[in-house]
Design a protein around this motif. Sequence first.
Motif, PDB file in Angstrom:
ATOM      1  N   ARG A 131      -6.200   5.912   5.608  1.00 31.04           N
ATOM      2  CA  ARG A 131      -6.048   6.353   4.136  1.00 31.04           C
ATOM      3  C   ARG A 131      -6.068   4.498   4.034  1.00 31.04           C
ATOM      4  O   ARG A 131      -4.856   3.751   4.112  1.00 31.04           O
ATOM      5  N   THR A 132      -6.037   4.190   2.984  1.00 32.43           N
ATOM      6  CA  THR A 132      -6.106   2.321   2.105  1.00 32.43           C
ATOM      7  C   THR A 132      -6.125   2.292   0.751  1.00 32.43           C
ATOM      8  O   THR A 132      -5.965   4.140  -0.363  1.00 32.43           O
ATOM      9  N   VAL A 133      -4.525   1.978   0.386  1.00 35.17           N
ATOM     10  CA  VAL A 133      -3.581   1.908  -1.283  1.00 35.17           C
ATOM     11  C   VAL A 133      -3.699   0.911  -1.311  1.00 35.17           C
ATOM     12  O   VAL A 133      -3.719  -0.038  -0.481  1.00 35.17           O
ATOM     13  N   GLN A 134      -3.480   0.314  -2.877  1.00 36.02           N
ATOM     14  CA  GLN A 134      -3.366  -0.674  -3.533  1.00 36.02           C
ATOM     15  C   GLN A 134      -2.388  -0.352  -4.016  1.00 36.02           C
ATOM     16  O   GLN A 134      -1.318  -0.056  -4.344  1.00 36.02           O
ATOM     17  N   GLY A 135      -1.515  -1.315  -3.652  1.00 35.55           N
ATOM     18  CA  GLY A 135       0.161  -1.796  -4.002  1.00 35.55           C
ATOM     19  C   GLY A 135      -0.146  -3.344  -2.540  1.00 35.55           C
ATOM     20  O   GLY A 135      -0.245  -3.349  -1.521  1.00 35.55           O
ATOM     21  N   HIS A 136       1.623  -3.339  -3.130  1.00 39.12           N
ATOM     22  CA  HIS A 136       2.969  -3.988  -1.629  1.00 39.12           C
ATOM     23  C   HIS A 136       2.421  -2.779  -0.544  1.00 39.12           C
ATOM     24  O   HIS A 136       2.750  -1.824  -0.271  1.00 39.12           O
ATOM     25  N   PRO A 137       2.067  -3.692   0.690  1.00 38.00           N
ATOM     26  CA  PRO A 137       2.045  -2.951   1.611  1.00 38.00           C
ATOM     27  C   PRO A 137       3.916  -1.803   2.246  1.00 38.00           C
ATOM     28  O   PRO A 137       3.727  -0.732   2.247  1.00 38.00           O
TER      29      PRO A 137
END
Length: 186
Positions: A131-137
């Motif tokens: 899963r890839t997610v846009q946001g601060h890790p």
Amino acid sequence: RREDRATGQPSHNVLISPADSRARSPPARTGLPSLPYCDARWLSPTEGTTLGGRIVVGVDGSPAAALALRWALAQAVLTGAAVEAINAWQVPQVPGGRVSMMGGDFSAISKEILRNAVEAVGASPESVTERTVQGHPAQVLVDASDGAELLVVGNRGHGGFTGLLLGSVSGQVLAHARCPTVVVHA
């Protein structure tokens, strides 16, 4: 179990280190690649996870993240948990605004980093949910830890301060994760 220094309460977080005197190699029955340069203390189901459930692992393409992914996969074999590998990405910021995409697709790059990391540790595609997610890790992983049995991260990513024991993301998830957290020390 170790106690949290700030609260005195039992800590559910574990720092995995090659120097850990309790370290041992993963059981041969896992069928996973051995960990020649990062032996770890393996958690039994009664120590950190229950049978089933979900293990979340942060993957950024760094060597420490690869070790964390390998550790999470071996722990999943022991506990019957599913592994969810997550790569978080952000559009870079510069004074005055965001950097233009310049033809770059950050989401596609994130997916490629994650896919390459899973392949590099020898995991089968069906053994890991990617899963890839846009946001601060750190925030992405803390959010993903909600409802998880375990969160696993490497001690350092691609940050610029290579001499530190913990990177900023591993430090943040240790402080804020909503489930037991393992930091694998490379």
